[in-house]
Design an enzyme around this catalytic site. Structure first.
Site, PDB file in Angstrom:
ATOM      1  CG  HIS A   1      -1.730  -1.012   1.600  1.00  0.00           C
ATOM      2  ND1 HIS A   1      -1.309  -2.149   2.214  1.00  0.00           N
ATOM      3  CD2 HIS A   1      -3.068  -1.138   1.455  1.00  0.00           C
ATOM      4  CE1 HIS A   1      -2.340  -2.956   2.416  1.00  0.00           C
ATOM      5  NE2 HIS A   1      -3.425  -2.376   1.963  1.00  0.00           N
TER       6      HIS A   1
ATOM      7  CG  ASP B   1       1.860  -1.009   3.320  1.00  0.00           C
ATOM      8  OD1 ASP B   1       1.070  -0.639   4.205  1.00  0.00           O
ATOM      9  OD2 ASP B   1       1.571  -1.848   2.430  1.00  0.00           O
TER      10      ASP B   1
ATOM     11  CG  HIS C   1     -10.796 -11.576   2.742  1.00  0.00           C
ATOM     12  ND1 HIS C   1     -10.412 -10.524   1.948  1.00  0.00           N
ATOM     13  CD2 HIS C   1     -10.163 -11.387   3.926  1.00  0.00           C
ATOM     14  CE1 HIS C   1      -9.584  -9.737   2.624  1.00  0.00           C
ATOM     15  NE2 HIS C   1      -9.406 -10.246   3.817  1.00  0.00           N
TER      16      HIS C   1
END
Ligand code: XLS
Ligand code: CA
Ligand code: CA
Length: 438
Positions: free
Chosen positions: A100, A103, A270
């Site tokens: 990201h 990050d 997920h």
């Protein structure tokens, strides 16, 4: 050069009998199996956020791991972290990383300052990646941490927030392209709702699609050739996330005409949060030509949240790699270890043990999936099970040559029909064990 992990040697393949914890027992990167090196089958990737940033904090406690890399100034931490990431990837023979924007460089006081920081660290990562032969599997923007995104980013009720998110995505795309990234992920961090009492779902979803179209247009205009991905997740942090599961995301992509540019990034944890198996989500993606990339981790059967543990369950990795092989392997995607250390695994070497366990877990899964295909009994059973669709009336149905009147006539003449086969689930589960352990 300074070492950030002096206690850990380079990890090499030593074979299944090795008792050396700093070795691979199943992952032999350059071994050719099924026509290509294992590293190309698996395309392992470090998740920068978990690997280099996450400190083990949870809702009840602060960080237990030191992620300062010997510095105290946030930008110096970011520079050192980039060097540490290269050392880690070299030692583990990891070829890819995912990141990201937040990050790699800390957010500044203004968007201008933040972007200047990203330019500096992006340039450093570009140089280091060339030197260490590393590539970006995918990049993304963190549109969920800053309080400005409390109502979402692309689905925010506030147009200024939507615009800020767009600016962040633009920069993240530029970084991804600059680092040779082969993918760009949209994970709907806070793109969902807490209550429908305050939510215009139609506008929110239309806006999300508008943002994605803008991202595609801009990325293609600056030379991005890779794939966009949506990463389904049903809940957490919001009560309901719009990218609930693979089927929901496919419907969204088709409704808004985004299905040519987007595939799915399927995460194991997920899938289970959505009430599916990991294999189910991969299969839905595969049969729709949308299996792009994978976030490799696992949940905990007793816990109802996203524990992001390192994947060591060989049934799961085998069934996952079977789907990948059936899809013809990865093109731009790969296996990104979106997995974090347990809070109490705080020492420097723990990250290596964790990544070794995940890499060996998937290497073993790949070897076992190939065994399943070579063995052929499972595939033969499935073929046989649907055999009635290969001749006679079944072949006519599949060829689209029948209508209800014809089928009624057929059924009337046939009389009562009884099932011809058993599903044989227990027999098949035993065959799987035989292939794996026999
Ligand atoms: C969180 C997600 C996230 C995405 C990237 O649950 O897994 O880490 O992969 O934003
Ligand atoms: Ca993920
Ligand atoms: Ca997760």
């Amino acid at each position: 050069m300074e070492s950030y992990f002096p206690q850990v040697p380079r990890i090499a393949y030593e074979g299944a009998k090795s008792k050396n914890p700093f070795s691979f027992r199943f992952y032999n990167p350059d071994e050719i199996i099924a026509g290509k090196p294992m590293r190309e089958h698996l395309r392992f990737s470090l998740a920068y956020w978990h690997g280099m940033c996450a400190g083990g904090n949870d809702p009840f406690g602060r960080a237990t791991m030191d992620r300062s890399y010997g510095a105290s100034d946030p930008m110096q931490i970011a520079r050192n972290k980039a060097h540490a990431a290269m050392e880690l990837m070299d030692k583990l023979q990891l070829d890819f990383f995912c990141f990201h924007d937040r990050d790699i460089a800390p957010e500044g006081a203004t968007l201008q300052e933040t972007n200047a920081r990203l330019d500096e660290i992006g340039q450093l990562l570009k140089e280091l990646s060339a030197e260490h032969n590393k590539r970006v599997l995918w990049g993304t923007a963190n549109l969920f941490d800053n309080p400005r995104y409390m109502h979402g980013a692309g689905t925010s009720c506030d147009a200024d927030v939507f615009a800020f998110a767009a600016a962040q995505i633009k920069k993240a795309l530029e970084l991804t392209v600059m680092l040779g990234g082969q993918g760009y992920v949209f994970w709907g961090g806070r793109e969902g709702y807490e209550t429908l009492l305050n939510t215009d779902m139609a506008l929110e979803q239309d806006n999300m699609a508008r943002l994605m179209h803008m991202a595609v247009d801009y990325a293609r205009s600056i030379g991005f050739k890779g794939d966009f991905y949506i990463e389904p997740k049903p809940k957490e942090p919001t009560k309901h996330q719009y990218d609930f599961d693979a089927s929901t995301v496919l419907a969204f992509l088709r409704k808004y005409g985004l299905d040519k540019d987007f595939k799915l990034n399927i995460e194991a944890n997920h899938a289970t949060l959505a009430g599916h198996t990991f294999q189910h989500e991969l299969c839905v993606a595969r049969i729709n030509g949308a299996l792009g990339s994978i976030d490799a981790n696992r949940g905990d059967e007793q816990l109802g949240w996203d524990t992001d543990q390192f994947p060591t369950n060989v049934y799961d990795t085998t069934l996952c790699m079977l789907e990948v092989l059936r899809a013809g392997g990865f093109t731009n995607g790969g296996l990104n270890f979106d997995a974090k250390l347990r809070r109490a695994s705080w020492q420097g070497e723990d990250l290596f043990h964790a990544l070794i366990s995940g890499m060996d877990g998937f290497a073993l899964g790949l070897r076992m999936a190939l065994r399943v295909l070579e063995d052929g009994r499972l595939d033969a059973f499935v073929r046989e099970r649907y055999q009635s669709f290969t001749t006679g009336i079944g072949a006519d149905i599949v060829a689209g040559k029948t209508n209800l009147q014809q089928l009624e006539a057929y059924a009337l003449q046939k009389g009562e029909v009884a099932p011809r086969q058993s599903g044989r689930q227990e027999y098949l589960e035993n065959i799987l064990n035989d292939i794996l352990f026999g």
